[in-house]
Design an enzyme around this catalytic site. Structure first.
Site, PDB file in Angstrom:
ATOM      1  N   ARG A 115      34.171  39.685  40.626  1.00 13.78           N
ATOM      2  CA  ARG A 115      35.119  39.176  39.610  1.00 13.78           C
ATOM      3  C   ARG A 115      36.251  38.462  40.340  1.00 13.78           C
ATOM      4  O   ARG A 115      36.261  38.415  41.569  1.00 13.78           O
ATOM      5  CB  ARG A 115      35.671  40.343  38.786  1.00 13.78           C
ATOM      6  N   ASN A 153      43.331  38.442  34.482  1.00  9.65           N
ATOM      7  CA  ASN A 153      43.638  39.722  35.123  1.00  9.65           C
ATOM      8  C   ASN A 153      43.928  39.468  36.598  1.00  9.65           C
ATOM      9  O   ASN A 153      43.155  38.795  37.282  1.00  9.65           O
ATOM     10  CB  ASN A 153      42.439  40.674  35.017  1.00  9.65           C
ATOM     11  N   GLU A 154      45.051  39.978  37.067  1.00  9.93           N
ATOM     12  CA  GLU A 154      45.393  39.911  38.498  1.00  9.93           C
ATOM     13  C   GLU A 154      44.993  38.578  39.137  1.00  9.93           C
ATOM     14  O   GLU A 154      44.158  38.523  40.056  1.00  9.93           O
ATOM     15  CB  GLU A 154      44.767  41.100  39.230  1.00  9.93           C
ATOM     16  N   CYS A 159      40.248  28.780  46.429  1.00  9.01           N
ATOM     17  CA  CYS A 159      38.934  28.151  46.521  1.00  9.01           C
ATOM     18  C   CYS A 159      39.056  26.923  47.420  1.00  9.01           C
ATOM     19  O   CYS A 159      40.076  26.229  47.390  1.00  9.01           O
ATOM     20  CB  CYS A 159      38.489  27.758  45.111  1.00  9.01           C
ATOM     21  N   CYS A 164      38.986  21.236  44.773  1.00  9.93           N
ATOM     22  CA  CYS A 164      40.294  21.802  45.155  1.00  9.93           C
ATOM     23  C   CYS A 164      40.934  20.973  46.262  1.00  9.93           C
ATOM     24  O   CYS A 164      42.156  20.765  46.267  1.00  9.93           O
ATOM     25  CB  CYS A 164      40.148  23.257  45.594  1.00  9.93           C
ATOM     26  N   GLU A 312      49.307  48.635  34.450  1.00  7.85           N
ATOM     27  CA  GLU A 312      48.277  49.561  34.936  1.00  7.85           C
ATOM     28  C   GLU A 312      48.910  50.555  35.895  1.00  7.85           C
ATOM     29  O   GLU A 312      49.798  50.208  36.681  1.00  7.85           O
ATOM     30  CB  GLU A 312      47.185  48.820  35.718  1.00  7.85           C
ATOM     31  N   TRP A 320      39.833  53.493  45.333  1.00 11.30           N
ATOM     32  CA  TRP A 320      39.677  52.424  46.317  1.00 11.30           C
ATOM     33  C   TRP A 320      40.644  52.550  47.482  1.00 11.30           C
ATOM     34  O   TRP A 320      40.547  51.816  48.451  1.00 11.30           O
ATOM     35  CB  TRP A 320      39.813  51.047  45.652  1.00 11.30           C
ATOM     36  N   GLU A 360      33.831  51.579  39.712  1.00 12.47           N
ATOM     37  CA  GLU A 360      35.058  52.287  39.334  1.00 12.47           C
ATOM     38  C   GLU A 360      34.784  53.587  38.575  1.00 12.47           C
ATOM     39  O   GLU A 360      35.684  54.141  37.945  1.00 12.47           O
ATOM     40  CB  GLU A 360      35.962  51.342  38.532  1.00 12.47           C
TER      41      GLU A 360
HETATM   42  C1  GAL Z   1      43.379  46.826  39.175  1.00 11.90           C
HETATM   43  C2  GAL Z   1      42.489  45.989  38.257  1.00 11.90           C
HETATM   44  C3  GAL Z   1      41.704  46.887  37.313  1.00 11.90           C
HETATM   45  C4  GAL Z   1      41.057  48.015  38.076  1.00 11.90           C
HETATM   46  C5  GAL Z   1      42.143  48.780  38.814  1.00 11.90           C
HETATM   47  C6  GAL Z   1      41.641  49.968  39.594  1.00 11.90           C
HETATM   48  O1  GAL Z   1      43.774  46.129  40.301  1.00 11.90           O
HETATM   49  O2  GAL Z   1      43.260  45.107  37.507  1.00 11.90           O
HETATM   50  O3  GAL Z   1      40.748  46.114  36.636  1.00 11.90           O
HETATM   51  O4  GAL Z   1      40.135  47.502  38.963  1.00 11.90           O
HETATM   52  O5  GAL Z   1      42.746  47.911  39.730  1.00 11.90           O
HETATM   53  O6  GAL Z   1      42.703  50.592  40.282  1.00 11.90           O
END
Ligand code: GAL
Length: 669
Positions: A115, A153-154, A159, A164, A312, A320, A360
């Protein structure tokens, strides 16, 4: 348009919710909204990675799931933050249109994978994104249950495809008025005969091409272009959803500092700033972690000088980080309300329910694989929800900081890639955090501002290692001190301009020499085993890493070096400049010297500061005070005046006993 906090004047509590992963489990989708209500959640971020469900084949759209999810959530009082799905493209798109896939630094085009990996320039990716965004906006843009757009998202990455490269050249032509001489001068390209004679010769820094650290002017322009192009993509999404209904605010979730994007530039197009916070709680130095997290919260609030959203965080562990540590009792509440203490109007999690598969599946979530609305994590989440309901009057209130620290991602790029000083690690971020900690431990609110900002609202501005400053930024600092401000700078300030060209005529560049009343003639870099010291008023303060050799002009010498061939030479200086005062710390101290300096300045400037036990801090939002204990022992603090405990309603004086890993929220009476 109206501010987000005016449109939605309540704390948000909820999570990323991915019902698209659960379509074949209708009983689970049915249970979720009721469980959310039990967890005192009132808001879910929906559809973030749902593109393959929404458009399983090109041009074939299915919105039935989203229709029912938004409705079922609202039936339980849960609002929707609706995402555009551009952060993960469907497989069919990458197969049919390879140009949507990124080309990496080595020149290889990726095949379909993970992603956050689409080309921001690709006209096809933009067209496909705009098409689905428009349909989402037409369908949900007037739905009262949708309170905010979550754009992608984030955002991040880069590229290196031909599209580019072409866009980069166009961007450079505009920046340098179509004049290659200007570009060559800014990049100092006659060094090693790198003169550009045709725009088409220009390529982004690449693995088998120009490395980041050789032609730093090119590298910095590339970073600025990547920011521009990423923001342009985001604006395209914002314009699309707003063309249907301009009254739903937009955000995108930003990430932990330092960042390879200039978030200051990007965030000007957002209505409300949000970010994702994943500290490594319970590491041996818990206070370090608390300070780092606090700095980040302050940075994201200061982007707009308004409350932000915590988009989040994890309800228990991440999966992770090097170690997937669980939050110990109390930490979930403390970490969540720490964000509120620094100006957040939300506590949101990743994610609502653990998926069965994918990378995840062992990341903390509100609902575990056991599927129960009970247990330690669920209870922690519920308690935060209950607390937020009691704290609701605080929502929307502002932080009124009198102290600012200048932190700039652009300065971080420039410092990191300059060859010189301690090449292994310039420690820019750590240095900013070290200065910030002096204020954190005294309970002083701090804004983290960008180099180009108006500083007039602050009594004290600290600018650690501000190596790269444009002439315009120098003008703003000069204006601030001349107008009566107090500034503190350190070694390595004002060495280069915005394309990494050294200032001529002595450092710090331009008028900064007059402001600080000195020139920094040389900078000595110490081996890790070396030490020096500063002698100030008969006290000795340890020094590591850097010692500048300084010649004062108008500055008064407060402290001098304790050893080496520059023993007795100026190390700490103070200069009265017009109506203000400027201090210069010529070396990297280990905290004791800056603590003493800031103690003195806070008193002189009349800024409220507290005498607090180790690991305890205080933040304020208008009349609300947040006493936080990140230490492993209970603590007692004394605040002047009388207060009402926002959660218990109890009226108390300012003598507060607080357990380890706890937070007390007070309203001043
Ligand atoms: C963020 C991301 C989420 C999920 C989360 C896990 O960086 O936006 O989709 O992956 O980390 O900690």
């Amino acid at each position: 348009m109206k501010e987000f906090q005016t449109l939605h004047p309540h704390f948000l509590h909820g999570a990323d919710y991915n019902p698209d992963q659960w379509i074949s489990y209708p009983e689970i989708l049915e249970q979720d909204p009721e469980m959310m209500a039990q967890a005192h959640c009132n808001c879910m971020s929906v559809g973030i990675f749902a593109w393959s469900t929404l458009e399983p084949n090109e041009g074939e759209y299915h919105f039935e799931l989203l229709d029912s999810i938004i409705e079922n959530l609202s039936a339980k009082g849960v609002k929707t933050v609706l995402a555009t799905p551009s952060a993960a493209r469907p497989r069919w798109m990458a197969e049919k249109y390879p140009e949507v896939c990124r080309v990496d630094k080595s020149g290889v085009r990726e095949i379909y994978n993970t992603r956050h990996n689409h080309c921001y320039t690709s006209p096809i990716y933009r067209e496909k994104t705009a098409a689905i965004d428009r349909l989402l906006a037409e369908r949900y843009g007037n739905n009262p249950n949708v309170i905010l757009w979550h754009i992608s998202n984030e955002l991040g990455g880069e590229c290196h495809c031909e599209l580019c490269q072409q866009a980069f050249r166009q961007w450079l032509r505009k920046k340098y008025d179509n004049d290659l001489d200007k570009l060559n001068h800014a990049w100092w390209s006659t060094f090693w005969s790198h003169t550009v004679t045709d725009w088409d010769q220009i390529r982004a820094p690449r693995e088998h091409g120009e490395p980041d650290i050789i032609m730093t002017g090119l590298y910095l322009d590339w970073r600025n272009f990547v920011t521009y192009q990423t923001t342009d993509f985001m604006k395209m999404e914002i314009d699309t959803v707003k063309s249907v209904n301009p009254n739903i605010p937009v955000t995108t979730n930003l990430m932990w500092l330092p960042q390879p994007l200039d978030l200051h530039y990007l965030s000007q197009f957002l209505d409300v700033v949000s970010w994702d916070s994943y500290p490594s709680w319970h590491e041996p130095d818990q206070v370090r972690c608390a300070v780092d997290t606090a700095f980040n919260h302050d940075y994201f609030r200061s982007l707009k000088h308004k409350p932000f959203l915590l988009m989040e965080s994890t309800p228990s562990n991440t999966n992770w980080q090097a170690i997937s540590k669980l939050k110990r009792p109390g930490m979930h509440r403390l970490a969540s309300l720490q964000a509120v203490a620094h100006g957040s109007d939300s506590v949101q999690y990743f994610q609502w329910r653990k998926g069965r598969g994918g990378s995840e599946k062992f990341h903390g979530a509100v609902i575990d694989h056991n599927g129960k609305a009970s247990g330690r994590v669920f209870e922690d989440v519920k308690q935060v929800g209950i607390a937020l309901e009691k704290l609701d009057p605080i929502c929307g209130s502002k932080t009124e900081a009198k102290v600012a620290i200048i932190f700039d991602n652009k300065n971080s790029w420039a410092l990191q890639n300059t060859s010189g000083f301690v090449n292994a690690d310039k420690k820019y971020m750590k240095t900013c955090l070290a200065h910030y900690k002096s204020f954190w431990k005294r309970g002083v609110d701090v804004d983290i501002v960008n180099t180009g900002e108006d500083l007039s609202a602050y009594s004290l501005v600290v600018m650690p290692m501000l190596y790269s400053t444009s002439p315009e930024q120098i003008r703003l600092i000069e204006e601030y001190v001349a107008g009566g401000g107090t500034a503190v700078a350190t070694y390595a300030t004002g060495y280069v301009d915005e394309t990494d060209l050294c200032y001529l005529g002595g450092f710090p560049g331009g008028k900064l020499k007059d402001v600080f009343g000195l020139t920094a003639d040389e900078i000595d870099t110490l081996y890790p085993t070396d030490t020096n010291s500063v002698v100030w008023d008969g006290n000795t303060y340890p020094v590591v890493d850097y010692c500048e050799l300084i010649t004062p002009s108008t500055a008064q010498v407060l402290g001098t070096y304790g050893s080496d061939f520059y023993k007795g030479m100026p190390a700490l200086l103070k200069n009265d400049y017009q109506k203000g005062t400027a201090y210069y710390i010529g070396c990297r101290d280990t905290g004791e010297l800056s603590d003493r300096l800031y103690d003195q300045l806070l008193k002189e400037l009349g800024i409220t500061a507290y005498d607090l036990p180790e690991g305890v801090t205080i933040n304020s939002r208008e009349k609300y005070f947040f006493v936080q204990n990140f230490s492993y022992a209970p603590a007692t603090v004394n605040l002047p005046g009388n207060y009402r405990n926002m959660e218990t309603g109890e009226i108390c004086n300012g003598c507060i006993c607080i357990d380890s890993s706890n937070i007390v929220v007070l309203e001043k009476l």
